[in-house]
Each structure stands twice: as structure tokens, then as C-alpha cells.
Scaffold this motif. Structure first.
Motif, short mmCIF file in Angstrom:
data_model
loop_
_atom_site.label_atom_id
_atom_site.label_comp_id
_atom_site.label_asym_id
_atom_site.label_seq_id
_atom_site.Cartn_x
_atom_site.Cartn_y
_atom_site.Cartn_z
N GLY A 31 0.80 -1.22 0.00
CA GLY A 31 0.00 0.00 0.00
C GLY A 31 0.82 1.26 0.00
O GLY A 31 0.34 2.33 -0.36
N GLY A 32 2.10 1.13 0.40
CA GLY A 32 3.00 2.29 0.37
C GLY A 32 2.51 3.42 1.26
O GLY A 32 1.91 3.21 2.31
N GLY A 33 2.75 4.63 0.83
CA GLY A 33 2.37 5.79 1.63
C GLY A 33 3.43 6.10 2.66
O GLY A 33 4.35 5.33 2.91
N GLY A 34 3.32 7.27 3.29
CA GLY A 34 4.27 7.65 4.31
C GLY A 34 5.59 8.10 3.72
O GLY A 34 5.75 8.27 2.50
N ALA A 35 6.55 8.30 4.59
CA ALA A 35 7.85 8.81 4.17
C ALA A 35 8.74 7.70 3.62
O ALA A 35 8.59 6.52 3.96
N THR A 36 9.67 8.07 2.77
CA THR A 36 10.72 7.19 2.26
C THR A 36 11.98 7.44 3.07
O THR A 36 12.36 8.60 3.30
N VAL A 37 12.62 6.38 3.50
CA VAL A 37 13.85 6.49 4.28
C VAL A 37 15.05 6.29 3.35
O VAL A 37 15.14 5.28 2.65
N VAL A 38 15.95 7.26 3.33
CA VAL A 38 17.14 7.21 2.48
C VAL A 38 18.38 7.22 3.38
O VAL A 38 18.50 8.09 4.26
N PHE A 39 19.28 6.30 3.14
CA PHE A 39 20.47 6.13 3.97
C PHE A 39 21.70 6.70 3.27
O PHE A 39 21.95 6.42 2.10
N GLY A 92 20.50 15.35 -3.20
CA GLY A 92 19.28 16.05 -3.60
C GLY A 92 18.76 15.57 -4.95
O GLY A 92 17.55 15.41 -5.14
N ASP A 93 19.68 15.30 -5.88
CA ASP A 93 19.26 14.80 -7.19
C ASP A 93 18.66 13.40 -7.07
O ASP A 93 17.70 13.07 -7.78
N LEU A 94 19.23 12.58 -6.20
CA LEU A 94 18.64 11.26 -5.96
C LEU A 94 17.22 11.40 -5.42
O LEU A 94 16.29 10.71 -5.87
N LEU A 95 17.02 12.30 -4.47
CA LEU A 95 15.68 12.51 -3.90
C LEU A 95 14.71 12.99 -4.98
O LEU A 95 13.55 12.56 -5.01
N ASP A 96 15.17 13.86 -5.87
CA ASP A 96 14.32 14.30 -6.99
C ASP A 96 13.83 13.10 -7.80
O ASP A 96 12.66 13.04 -8.21
N HIS A 97 14.75 12.16 -8.04
CA HIS A 97 14.41 10.97 -8.82
C HIS A 97 13.40 10.10 -8.07
O HIS A 97 12.52 9.49 -8.71
N LEU A 98 13.52 10.04 -6.77
CA LEU A 98 12.68 9.12 -5.99
C LEU A 98 11.25 9.62 -5.82
O LEU A 98 10.36 8.84 -5.50
N GLY A 99 11.02 10.90 -6.02
CA GLY A 99 9.66 11.42 -5.90
C GLY A 99 9.59 12.63 -5.00
O GLY A 99 10.61 13.15 -4.54
N PRO A 100 8.38 13.09 -4.71
CA PRO A 100 8.22 14.33 -3.96
C PRO A 100 8.51 14.23 -2.46
O PRO A 100 8.60 15.23 -1.77
N GLY A 101 8.63 13.00 -1.95
CA GLY A 101 8.81 12.84 -0.51
C GLY A 101 7.47 12.65 0.18
O GLY A 101 6.46 12.36 -0.48
N PRO A 102 7.42 12.81 1.47
CA PRO A 102 8.51 13.25 2.35
C PRO A 102 9.57 12.16 2.55
O PRO A 102 9.33 10.99 2.30
N VAL A 117 23.06 19.22 5.07
CA VAL A 117 23.15 20.22 4.00
C VAL A 117 22.06 19.98 2.96
O VAL A 117 21.41 20.92 2.49
N ALA A 118 21.82 18.71 2.60
CA ALA A 118 20.78 18.40 1.62
C ALA A 118 19.40 18.76 2.16
O ALA A 118 18.55 19.26 1.41
N ALA A 119 19.16 18.52 3.44
CA ALA A 119 17.87 18.85 4.04
C ALA A 119 17.64 20.36 4.05
O ALA A 119 16.52 20.83 3.79
N ALA A 120 18.67 21.12 4.35
CA ALA A 120 18.53 22.58 4.40
C ALA A 120 18.21 23.16 3.03
O ALA A 120 17.56 24.21 2.92
N ALA A 121 18.64 22.48 1.95
CA ALA A 121 18.37 22.97 0.60
C ALA A 121 16.90 22.86 0.24
O ALA A 121 16.37 23.71 -0.49
N ARG A 122 16.22 21.82 0.74
CA ARG A 122 14.80 21.61 0.45
C ARG A 122 14.09 21.10 1.71
O ARG A 122 13.64 19.96 1.77
N GLU A 124 11.23 21.52 2.97
CA GLU A 124 9.80 21.20 2.92
C GLU A 124 9.54 19.73 2.63
O GLU A 124 8.44 19.23 2.89
N ARG A 125 10.52 19.01 2.09
CA ARG A 125 10.28 17.61 1.77
C ARG A 125 10.93 16.65 2.77
O ARG A 125 10.93 15.43 2.55
N ILE A 126 11.48 17.19 3.85
CA ILE A 126 12.19 16.37 4.83
C ILE A 126 11.34 16.21 6.09
O ILE A 126 10.97 17.19 6.74
N ALA A 127 11.04 14.95 6.44
CA ALA A 127 10.22 14.67 7.62
C ALA A 127 11.06 14.48 8.87
O ALA A 127 10.53 14.53 9.99
#
Length: 303
Positions: A31-39, A92-102, A117-122, A124-127
Motif C-alpha cells: 500500500g505504500g504511503g508515508g515517508a521514504t527512508v534514504v540512507f 538532492g538529485d537522488l531525492l528528486d528521482h525518488l519522488g516528492p517525498g517526504p 546540507v541536503a535537508a537545508a536545501a529543500r 519542505e520535503r524532509i520529515a
């Protein structure tokens, strides 16, 4: 039928200047949904050592591990630039590829700075952020000349060991903690001469990056930040150095209105393989899937 890899399905994401980053993805619960965790790994670290944490978190969320340029299965960066801003732009480019987030970003060691640094750039998409025994500019020790000398010596020794194909022997504790497929990937990819050269490139701008962050810290607003500190002796780190590092972690947690500082009682610097459960617990806390049993046995946050 071929058995699925423990770290999921492979894919590639293209950076803004055309480089391809290799990643592996687990889809998470039905069902997906929710945030994506990126390591995000530490200095010159490949995706593989996140396997124990990723496997556990996949029950709660979509998870992604990846290799930075010049590491694992990602091609080198032809520019030769591996400073912190470029690494954060790639994430940040990887996150763009993965979708809108969060997204919940989990960064270990030098990866802690990359995700900040990546979170500070965007923002609004970081949970949320989980910083695992991170490098932090608030630690004065990291700016001492003796650390630069240590880094140079470590690089020279690493080059020699990689040429002799002996580098991986020093990481047997890590590879032994991984699922067999991830361990095989790490042995094949993480200790090559090319990986060591990438380490040198990433290491080259460490001091300049830290000084820049002191003057211009990433603005994270109200993003929840959890900082996990190791407590057990780490090879090459004195007790005084550990105290200084952990003090910087406590400071970092205090900078967030939703900050949390947690001690990993069973781990040295390699928390992802020494004590993966504490990272799982803190990541799931940010995902909003806190286990009541885990809450009852809270790992003593240090606020």
C-alpha cells in the motif's frame, strides 16, 4: 527464480550534470504511503553496510540505499570535486528521482553532514533526520592540525593495503554482521584502489567544509533531528576525543526544537552494524510507527 537481494531492487538516478548514481530500493509495506527512508554512508562508504538497518526499517517504510560517485557501482565524478556541497547536491538529485517525498534521511559519520546540507536545501520535503555518530563542525577537535595529519596517513596506508588487496581484512567485523549478499558486495566493491582514491577526494576538503559550516550552518527550521552517539571505545579514538565528539552531538540535538540525543550503549563508531536496532527505533519514531515495547525500554535519551 532468482532470489531478491536483501537490499532490494537496483536502479539508477541521474545527477544534474548527467552522472548516474546506483541505488537499491525496498518498497516497504503493502500500500505504500508515508515517508521514504534514504540512507547516507560515511566517508567513502558504499551502500552495503546499511543492510541490517534497512532490512528492519523496510517493514515500516520504503527504503533506499545508494553509492556516491566513485563508490560501489556508481561511476566516478569526472570533475574530481567531492566537497560537501557537491555530495549534498548529488543526494538532492537522488531525492528528486525518488519522488516528492517526504523523506527521512539517515546519515552516518560524514553522511550526517551530507544529509544536513541536503535537508537545508529543500526542508519542505524532509520529515526528519537521524544523525548516526555524525561528524559535526561543533567539535573543535576536528579542526586541529593533528587530525589532518592522521587523515593523510590513513589515506597513504589505505592505498597500500588496497594495492595489496588487504584493506578489507580490517573490516571483517563489519562484513561479518551483514547478510551474505550485502557482505559479498562490500568485499568486492568497498576496498578497491578506486574506492580509496574517492576517499582521498572526499577527504581533501574536510577542513574547509567544516569551517564553512561554522560560519554558515545549514538552516533546518523545525525538522526533527535525532543524534545517536556511540559510547564504546573506537579504534584510534581516545576517551577524551569521544567525550568531545559526543558533546558536539548533544549540542547539535539542542539546535532543533524537536531535537533528541540518544546514546548507543553497545556500539563503537560503526553503530549501523554494532547496534542497528537503535537506528531502527529512532527512524521508526520519526516515521510515527513507534513500538510500544521499544518505548517502554527507551534507550535513555540525553537532551
Amino acid at each position: 527464480m532468482q532470489r531478491q537481494h536483501s537490499q532490494g531492487t537496483p536502479g539508477t538516478a541521474r545527477t544534474r550534470d548527467g552522472r548516474e548514481l546506483f541505488f537499491m530500493e525496498q518498497p516497504g509495506p503493502a500500500g505504500g504511503g508515508g515517508a521514504t527512508v534514504v540512507f547516507e554512508g560515511g566517508l567513502a562508504s558504499t551502500r552495503s553496510y546499511w543492510a541490517p538497518v534497512q532490512q528492519a526499517v523496510t517493514g515500516s517504510a520504503r527504503t533506499v540505499v545508494y553509492d556516491r560517485s566513485g563508490l560501489g557501482r556508481s561511476a566516478p565524478d569526472p570533475s574530481g570535486l567531492r566537497n560537501l556541497n557537491r555530495l549534498a547536491d548529488d543526494l538532492g538529485d537522488l531525492l528528486d528521482h525518488l519522488g516528492p517525498g517526504p523523506f527521512v534521511l539517515v546519515g552516518h559519520s560524514w553522511g550526517g553532514l551530507i544529509v544536513r546540507v541536503a535537508a537545508a536545501a529543500r526542508p519542505e520535503r524532509i520529515a526528519g533526520l537521524v544523525l548516526v555518530d555524525p561528524t559535526d563542525e561543533a567539535c573543535d577537535l576536528l579542526l586541529e592540525p593533528s587530525i589532518r595529519k592522521l587523515e593523510k596517513n590513513r589515506y597513504r596506508i589505505s592505498v597500500l593495503l588496497a594495492r595489496l588487496k588487504l584493506f578489507g581484512l580490517f573490516f571483517r567485523k563489519v562484513t561479518n554482521a551483514l547478510p551474505p549478499d550485502a557482505a559479498a558486495d562490500m568485499r568486492a566493491e568497498a576496498f578497491t584502489l578506486a574506492a580509496v582514491h574517492t576517499m582521498g577526494a572526499e577527504q581533501a576538503s574536510v577542513e574547509a567544509d567544516l569551517r564553512t559550516l561554522l560560519d554558515h550552518p545549514p538552516k533546518l527550521g523545525d525538522i526533527p533531528v535525532t543524534v545517536i552517539s556511540a559510547t564504546r571505545p573506537t579504534p584510534g579514538m581516545s576517551a577524551e576525543a569521544r567525550q568531545s565528539v559526543n558533546a558536539s552531538h548533544a549540542y547539535r540535538a539542542r539546535q532543533s526544537p524537536h531535537g533528541r540525543h540518544v546514546l548507543a550503549q553497545q556500539a563503537d563508531h560503526m553503530v549501523p552494524t554494532d547496534e542497528p536496532t537503535i537506528i531502527v527505533t529512532e527512524t521508526e519514531r520519526l516515521l510515527g510507527v513507534e513500538d510500544p515495547a521499544a518505548a517502554a525500554a527507551d534507550p535513555s535519551p540525553e537532551q
